[in-house]
Enzyme design. Structure first.
Site, PDB file in Angstrom:
ATOM      1  N   SER A  15       0.848  -1.195   0.000  1.00  9.52           N
ATOM      2  CA  SER A  15       0.000   0.000   0.000  1.00  9.52           C
ATOM      3  C   SER A  15       0.882   1.242   0.000  1.00  9.52           C
ATOM      4  O   SER A  15       1.932   1.263   0.666  1.00  9.52           O
ATOM      5  CB  SER A  15      -0.887   0.020   1.252  1.00  9.52           C
ATOM      6  OG  SER A  15      -1.493   1.290   1.402  1.00  9.52           O
ATOM      7  N   TYR A  37      -2.677  -1.258   9.975  1.00 10.07           N
ATOM      8  CA  TYR A  37      -2.674  -1.582   8.540  1.00 10.07           C
ATOM      9  C   TYR A  37      -1.354  -1.174   7.896  1.00 10.07           C
ATOM     10  O   TYR A  37      -0.730  -1.948   7.160  1.00 10.07           O
ATOM     11  CB  TYR A  37      -3.848  -0.855   7.876  1.00 10.07           C
ATOM     12  CG  TYR A  37      -3.932  -0.995   6.367  1.00 10.07           C
ATOM     13  CD1 TYR A  37      -4.516  -2.122   5.782  1.00 10.07           C
ATOM     14  CD2 TYR A  37      -3.445   0.009   5.517  1.00 10.07           C
ATOM     15  CE1 TYR A  37      -4.602  -2.236   4.396  1.00 10.07           C
ATOM     16  CE2 TYR A  37      -3.524  -0.104   4.144  1.00 10.07           C
ATOM     17  CZ  TYR A  37      -4.111  -1.232   3.593  1.00 10.07           C
ATOM     18  OH  TYR A  37      -4.194  -1.349   2.215  1.00 10.07           O
TER      19      TYR A  37
HETATM   20  P1  NAP Z   1     -11.378  -5.585  -1.943  1.00 14.70           P
HETATM   21  O1  NAP Z   1     -12.200  -5.044  -3.055  1.00 14.70           O
HETATM   22  O2  NAP Z   1     -11.928  -5.581  -0.560  1.00 14.70           O
HETATM   23  O3  NAP Z   1     -10.910  -7.057  -2.313  1.00 14.70           O
HETATM   24  C1  NAP Z   1     -10.163  -7.811  -1.398  1.00 14.70           C
HETATM   25  C2  NAP Z   1     -10.529  -9.267  -1.609  1.00 14.70           C
HETATM   26  O4  NAP Z   1      -9.718 -10.036  -0.697  1.00 14.70           O
HETATM   27  C3  NAP Z   1     -11.987  -9.568  -1.257  1.00 14.70           C
HETATM   28  O5  NAP Z   1     -12.556 -10.456  -2.200  1.00 14.70           O
HETATM   29  C4  NAP Z   1     -11.878 -10.213   0.111  1.00 14.70           C
HETATM   30  O6  NAP Z   1     -12.897 -11.130   0.394  1.00 14.70           O
HETATM   31  C5  NAP Z   1     -10.558 -10.940  -0.017  1.00 14.70           C
HETATM   32  N1  NAP Z   1     -10.032 -11.270   1.287  1.00 14.70           N
HETATM   33  C6  NAP Z   1     -10.048 -10.490   2.408  1.00 14.70           C
HETATM   34  N2  NAP Z   1      -9.525 -11.150   3.444  1.00 14.70           N
HETATM   35  C7  NAP Z   1      -9.164 -12.370   2.974  1.00 14.70           C
HETATM   36  C8  NAP Z   1      -8.581 -13.505   3.571  1.00 14.70           C
HETATM   37  N3  NAP Z   1      -8.287 -13.517   4.874  1.00 14.70           N
HETATM   38  N4  NAP Z   1      -8.328 -14.588   2.797  1.00 14.70           N
HETATM   39  C9  NAP Z   1      -8.646 -14.595   1.485  1.00 14.70           C
HETATM   40  N5  NAP Z   1      -9.217 -13.550   0.865  1.00 14.70           N
HETATM   41  C10 NAP Z   1      -9.478 -12.446   1.600  1.00 14.70           C
HETATM   42  O7  NAP Z   1      -9.984  -4.800  -1.831  1.00 14.70           O
HETATM   43  P2  NAP Z   1      -9.034  -4.059  -2.911  1.00 14.70           P
HETATM   44  O8  NAP Z   1      -9.218  -2.607  -2.751  1.00 14.70           O
HETATM   45  O9  NAP Z   1      -9.166  -4.724  -4.239  1.00 14.70           O
HETATM   46  O10 NAP Z   1      -7.623  -4.392  -2.246  1.00 14.70           O
HETATM   47  C11 NAP Z   1      -6.755  -5.415  -2.742  1.00 14.70           C
HETATM   48  C12 NAP Z   1      -5.399  -5.229  -2.078  1.00 14.70           C
HETATM   49  O11 NAP Z   1      -4.883  -3.919  -2.401  1.00 14.70           O
HETATM   50  C13 NAP Z   1      -5.432  -5.288  -0.545  1.00 14.70           C
HETATM   51  O12 NAP Z   1      -4.291  -5.970  -0.068  1.00 14.70           O
HETATM   52  C14 NAP Z   1      -5.382  -3.830  -0.131  1.00 14.70           C
HETATM   53  O13 NAP Z   1      -4.833  -3.660   1.148  1.00 14.70           O
HETATM   54  C15 NAP Z   1      -4.497  -3.266  -1.223  1.00 14.70           C
HETATM   55  N6  NAP Z   1      -4.661  -1.808  -1.402  1.00 14.70           N
HETATM   56  C16 NAP Z   1      -5.783  -1.277  -1.947  1.00 14.70           C
HETATM   57  C17 NAP Z   1      -5.871   0.107  -2.112  1.00 14.70           C
HETATM   58  C18 NAP Z   1      -7.079   0.755  -2.718  1.00 14.70           C
HETATM   59  O14 NAP Z   1      -7.036   1.996  -2.891  1.00 14.70           O
HETATM   60  N7  NAP Z   1      -8.119   0.039  -3.074  1.00 14.70           N
HETATM   61  C19 NAP Z   1      -4.825   0.932  -1.722  1.00 14.70           C
HETATM   62  C20 NAP Z   1      -3.705   0.354  -1.163  1.00 14.70           C
HETATM   63  C21 NAP Z   1      -3.621  -1.022  -1.018  1.00 14.70           C
HETATM   64  P3  NAP Z   1     -14.125 -10.642   1.334  1.00 14.70           P
HETATM   65  O15 NAP Z   1     -14.903  -9.688   0.493  1.00 14.70           O
HETATM   66  O16 NAP Z   1     -14.842 -11.900   1.681  1.00 14.70           O
HETATM   67  O17 NAP Z   1     -13.499  -9.974   2.557  1.00 14.70           O
END
Ligand code: NAP
Length: 256
Positions: A146, A159
């Site tokens: 992140s 986080y």
């Molecule tokens: P998202 O839309 O919430 O997708 C995350 C996915 O991971 C969801 O399908 C979730 O399932 C799954 N997940 C969560 N906990 C899990 C576990 N313990 N085991 C297996 N699967 C799990 O999030 P995103 O925004 O795409 O984020 C993806 C990654 O990018 C994350 O690591 C996040 O920290 C990082 N990130 C995102 C941003 C941003 O701006 N979006 C910025 C910085 C970093 P559930 O729905 O069932 O929980």
């Protein structure tokens, strides 16, 4: 698709592949010729995304209900991936859990859960796939950290600490696995329009709307999941074989 990917079909595991950034990475890698394993806690979401990829003629399977913080579940899933799609030589550690709490309100339970998913998860997943990569003499690991690990972020100490840990994990492992033909890199996304980001906006946790943040971003838009997927597609390609241990920011210029 790189020449080598075209001639030798490879298997990629994408954790958290059922939503947001992970879903876009699944689609990108599938289009680039990888057989993709969509691993997610949410079984329905994993099925949906694998089905979308198959509808486009790609090879993809869902491994739903798998919690990356559960070592036994991860090892079982990696075995099933090997049996159905072949041994994985690409791993994208994308599954992650966000959290907003004032520092003094972070309980042991909240801290431990964030660390379990964001740091132990990549540890377990990586240990489960590295033997197959070593055997193949080739591998690509991409850890989705992140941009908050670069800039800091108030009310997200747990986080940010977990994601900064993932940066260190990446750098150390790259040194160890380089001689085996395995690269390890991290993409720290910044402000990508996904269900995770919108959930934070709805709860009023972003300090403004997504649109207001976009106006302050040098490229004047929020990130798209496809922006992260494009960088990931390159990092797992043959062409990226001399890039390892790197932090490749994809954030519209918010952090440099
Ligand atoms: P998202 O839309 O919430 O997708 C995350 C996915 O991971 C969801 O399908 C979730 O399932 C799954 N997940 C969560 N906990 C899990 C576990 N313990 N085991 C297996 N699967 C799990 O999030 P995103 O925004 O795409 O984020 C993806 C990654 O990018 C994350 O690591 C996040 O920290 C990082 N990130 C995102 C941003 C941003 O701006 N979006 C910025 C910085 C970093 P559930 O729905 O069932 O929980």
């Amino acid at each position: 698709m790189s020449e080598q990917n075209a001639s030798a079909r490879r298997t990629a595991i994408v954790t958290g592949g059922g939503s947001g950034i992970g879903r876009a990475i699944v689609h990108r890698l599938a289009e680039d010729g990888f057989a993709t394993a969509v691993l997610d806690l949410d079984a329905g979401a994993a099925e949906r995304v694998a089905g979308e990829a198959r509808d486009k003629g790609h090879e993809a399977s869902a491994f739903g209900g798998v919690d990356v913080s559960d070592r036994a579940a991860v090892e079982g899933a990696v075995r099933r991936v090997r049996d159905t799609l072949g041994a994985a030589t690409v791993l994208v550690n994308n599954a992650g859990l966000t959290g907003f709490k004032k520092f003094l309100h972070i309980t042991d339970e909240v801290w431990d859960r964030i660390m379990a998913v964001n740091l132990n998860g990549p540890f377990y997943c990586t240990q489960a796939v590295v033997p197959d990569m070593v055997e193949a003499g080739w591998g690509r690991i991409v850890n989705i950290s992140s941009s908050s690990a670069q800039s800091g972020q108030q009310f997200m100490t747990h986080y940010v600490a977990s994601k900064a840990g993932l940066v260190g994990f990446t750098k150390a492992l790259a040194l160890e696995l380089g001689p085996d033909g395995i690269t390890v890199n991290t993409i720290p996304p910044g402000f990508v329009d996904t269900p995770m980001l919108r959930a934070s906006e709805e709860k009023g946790l972003l300090g403004g709307t997504v649109g207001q943040h976009a106006d302050r971003t040098p490229v004047r838009r929020p990130g798209r999941p496809e922006d992260i997927a494009a960088a990931c597609g390159f990092l797992v390609s043959e062409d990226a074989g001399y890039i390892t241990g790197q932090v490749i920011g994809v954030n519209g210029g918010r952090n440099t």
